[in-house]
Design a protein around this motif. Structure first.
Motif, PDB file in Angstrom:
ATOM      1  N   LEU A 118      -0.646  -4.855   6.062  1.00 41.37           N
ATOM      2  CA  LEU A 118      -0.841  -3.620   5.342  1.00 41.37           C
ATOM      3  C   LEU A 118      -1.013  -2.453   6.165  1.00 41.37           C
ATOM      4  O   LEU A 118      -1.092  -1.258   5.538  1.00 41.37           O
ATOM      5  CB  LEU A 118      -2.210  -4.044   4.754  1.00 41.37           C
ATOM      6  N   HIS A 119      -0.928  -2.511   7.462  1.00 42.72           N
ATOM      7  CA  HIS A 119      -1.250  -1.555   8.375  1.00 42.72           C
ATOM      8  C   HIS A 119      -0.043  -0.987   9.228  1.00 42.72           C
ATOM      9  O   HIS A 119       0.075   0.334   9.497  1.00 42.72           O
ATOM     10  CB  HIS A 119      -2.293  -1.580   9.474  1.00 42.72           C
ATOM     11  N   ARG A 120       1.074  -2.039   9.373  1.00 45.15           N
ATOM     12  CA  ARG A 120       2.332  -1.538  10.022  1.00 45.15           C
ATOM     13  C   ARG A 120       3.361  -2.187   9.132  1.00 45.15           C
ATOM     14  O   ARG A 120       4.020  -2.910   9.776  1.00 45.15           O
ATOM     15  CB  ARG A 120       2.323  -2.194  11.242  1.00 45.15           C
ATOM     16  N   PRO A 121       3.560  -1.662   8.013  1.00 45.85           N
ATOM     17  CA  PRO A 121       4.787  -2.389   7.261  1.00 45.85           C
ATOM     18  C   PRO A 121       6.033  -2.058   7.754  1.00 45.85           C
ATOM     19  O   PRO A 121       6.979  -2.428   7.598  1.00 45.85           O
ATOM     20  CB  PRO A 121       4.643  -1.668   5.823  1.00 45.85           C
ATOM     21  N   ARG A 230      -8.552  -5.272  -2.841  1.00 45.35           N
ATOM     22  CA  ARG A 230      -8.101  -3.974  -3.201  1.00 45.35           C
ATOM     23  C   ARG A 230      -7.071  -3.575  -2.585  1.00 45.35           C
ATOM     24  O   ARG A 230      -6.123  -2.702  -3.127  1.00 45.35           O
ATOM     25  CB  ARG A 230      -9.245  -2.924  -2.959  1.00 45.35           C
ATOM     26  N   ALA A 231      -6.562  -3.953  -1.552  1.00 45.33           N
ATOM     27  CA  ALA A 231      -5.554  -3.211  -0.527  1.00 45.33           C
ATOM     28  C   ALA A 231      -4.353  -3.952  -0.893  1.00 45.33           C
ATOM     29  O   ALA A 231      -3.060  -3.579  -0.826  1.00 45.33           O
ATOM     30  CB  ALA A 231      -5.982  -3.260   0.875  1.00 45.33           C
ATOM     31  N   GLU A 257      -4.221 -16.754  -5.929  1.00 46.10           N
ATOM     32  CA  GLU A 257      -4.685 -15.457  -5.895  1.00 46.10           C
ATOM     33  C   GLU A 257      -4.079 -14.486  -5.191  1.00 46.10           C
ATOM     34  O   GLU A 257      -3.648 -13.306  -5.477  1.00 46.10           O
ATOM     35  CB  GLU A 257      -6.392 -15.510  -5.455  1.00 46.10           C
ATOM     36  N   LEU A 258      -3.681 -14.694  -4.197  1.00 44.75           N
ATOM     37  CA  LEU A 258      -2.546 -13.908  -3.254  1.00 44.75           C
ATOM     38  C   LEU A 258      -1.273 -13.438  -3.828  1.00 44.75           C
ATOM     39  O   LEU A 258      -1.098 -12.272  -3.975  1.00 44.75           O
ATOM     40  CB  LEU A 258      -2.339 -14.595  -1.783  1.00 44.75           C
ATOM     41  N   HIS A 259      -0.745 -14.533  -4.453  1.00 42.35           N
ATOM     42  CA  HIS A 259       0.362 -14.305  -5.265  1.00 42.35           C
ATOM     43  C   HIS A 259       0.251 -13.348  -6.171  1.00 42.35           C
ATOM     44  O   HIS A 259       1.138 -12.509  -6.692  1.00 42.35           O
ATOM     45  CB  HIS A 259       1.194 -15.589  -5.912  1.00 42.35           C
ATOM     46  N   GLU A 260      -0.978 -13.432  -7.036  1.00 38.57           N
ATOM     47  CA  GLU A 260      -1.234 -12.711  -8.267  1.00 38.57           C
ATOM     48  C   GLU A 260      -1.469 -11.197  -7.825  1.00 38.57           C
ATOM     49  O   GLU A 260      -1.088 -10.021  -8.608  1.00 38.57           O
ATOM     50  CB  GLU A 260      -2.304 -13.092  -9.182  1.00 38.57           C
ATOM     51  N   LEU A 261      -1.889 -11.076  -6.661  1.00 34.36           N
ATOM     52  CA  LEU A 261      -2.325  -9.724  -6.150  1.00 34.36           C
ATOM     53  C   LEU A 261      -1.148  -8.822  -5.690  1.00 34.36           C
ATOM     54  O   LEU A 261      -1.210  -7.853  -5.627  1.00 34.36           O
ATOM     55  CB  LEU A 261      -3.500  -9.709  -4.984  1.00 34.36           C
ATOM     56  N   LEU A 262      -0.017  -9.609  -4.970  1.00 37.44           N
ATOM     57  CA  LEU A 262       0.778  -8.900  -4.323  1.00 37.44           C
ATOM     58  C   LEU A 262       1.929  -8.329  -5.264  1.00 37.44           C
ATOM     59  O   LEU A 262       2.294  -9.205  -6.226  1.00 37.44           O
ATOM     60  CB  LEU A 262       1.456  -9.883  -3.099  1.00 37.44           C
ATOM     61  N   PRO A 263       2.331  -7.392  -5.017  1.00 35.66           N
ATOM     62  CA  PRO A 263       3.463  -6.765  -5.961  1.00 35.66           C
ATOM     63  C   PRO A 263       4.883  -7.233  -5.691  1.00 35.66           C
ATOM     64  O   PRO A 263       5.734  -7.471  -6.865  1.00 35.66           O
ATOM     65  CB  PRO A 263       3.428  -5.124  -5.511  1.00 35.66           C
TER      66      PRO A 263
END
Length: 299
Positions: A118-121, A230-231, A257-263
């Protein structure tokens, strides 16, 4: 086969200085680079070694600050936040000097990996969230207790289950390296899909575990809790979410849940694994992770 790497990626043990701390890392294998961050926090890196994966990638295993052969903070056992671990990962990736790499984080290392992504893509070609979760507050603890209870009920006829549950109960009282090691070894039978199907093998892993007590508090004594829900929809790198169907710690609920959140993610469900899919289903784990890394490398 790719030629052996040289310099910071030469096979073997290396040391990097970051923020005045000597951090140790280990390089094994050939192919595209995948940096691996172990869990705990405080569990020594050896358990995470994925030899089948090393046939397909160059695995760089970091010993996080405060763990194993890496230096401890002056505030030890406090201060080991995701932000600190991410800063050290950033220095390591810059030191490797091969451009964007793939980052694999296991368990608590998954919490660190998603923070870093999230912070260093800019540093990453992709991230493998291996037995991770989108948050680690009270809800996470309640789910682990529930899953541990399911394990106890399923294995209730085994006389050696009660010591495992006693080890879970001891976790809140961990206060030094000795009690950390004892708890880690004590709960291990619940961490694999079927400990008793191959007790000698898992006993060897259990006996080999090394650990350091890391408090989970920042340098001011506040818990390093997080909720990334949220992030995560804004994550800018591809993700592979890996979860064992029988994991009691970061189980299927969190993986889905991770899979559903991630684009841009893919979910790998290891049906015959608990928390250690790289050891329980090594071929399948290695194939899927290496394919993800290769796709990101060639993108």
């Amino acid at each position: 086969m790719a030629p052996p790497r040289t310099g910071p990626l030469t096979e073997g043990v290396h040391t990097l200085e970051v923020d005045g701390l000597a951090l140790r890392y280990h390089v094994h294998g050939t192919g595209p680079v995948c940096v691996a961050h172990p869990g705990g926090p405080g569990i020594a890196w050896e358990y995470l070694r994925a030899r089948e994966l090393e046939r397909r990638v160059t695995a760089v295993y970091l010993e996080p600050a405060g763990t194993g052969g890496s230096d401890r903070l002056a505030t030890h056992p406090h201060g080991y936040t995701r932000g600190l671990y991410s800063r050290h990962l950033a220095a390591l990736i810059d030191h490797l000097d091969v451009g964007p790499v793939h980052l694999l984080g296991h368990s608590h290392g998954g919490f660190v990996a998603q923070y870093h992504a999230l912070h260093r893509p800019d540093q990453l070609a992709g991230v493998v969230l291996y037995e991770s979760a989108p948050a680690n507050g009270p809800e996470f603890g309640e789910e682990m207790i529930r899953r541990a209870g399911e394990f106890a009920a399923r294995e209730a006829d085994r006389p050696d289950v009660q010591p495992v549950m006693d080890a879970f109960a001891s976790i809140p009282a961990i206060a030094d390296d000795e009690s950390m090691v004892a708890a880690a070894k004590g709960v291990l039978p619940a961490y694999v899909a079927d400990y008793w199907a191959d007790t000698p093998r898992w006993t060897r892993l259990r006996e080999a575990l090394r650990a350091t007590y890391i408090s989970g508090l920042d340098e001011n004594g506040a818990p390093d809790l997080f909720d990334d829900r949220r992030a995560l929809p804004g994550l800018k790198v591809p993700a592979l979410v890996v979860v064992g169907r029988h994991d009691v710690v970061c189980g299927v609920r969190w993986g889905r849940e991770l899979h559903e959140l991630l684009p841009a993610s893919r979910l790998l469900l290891l049906n015959h694994s608990g928390h250690f899919g790289h050891l329980e289903e090594p071929e399948g784990f290695a194939h899927e992770v290496a394919s993800f890394v290769a796709a990101g490398t060639n993108r």
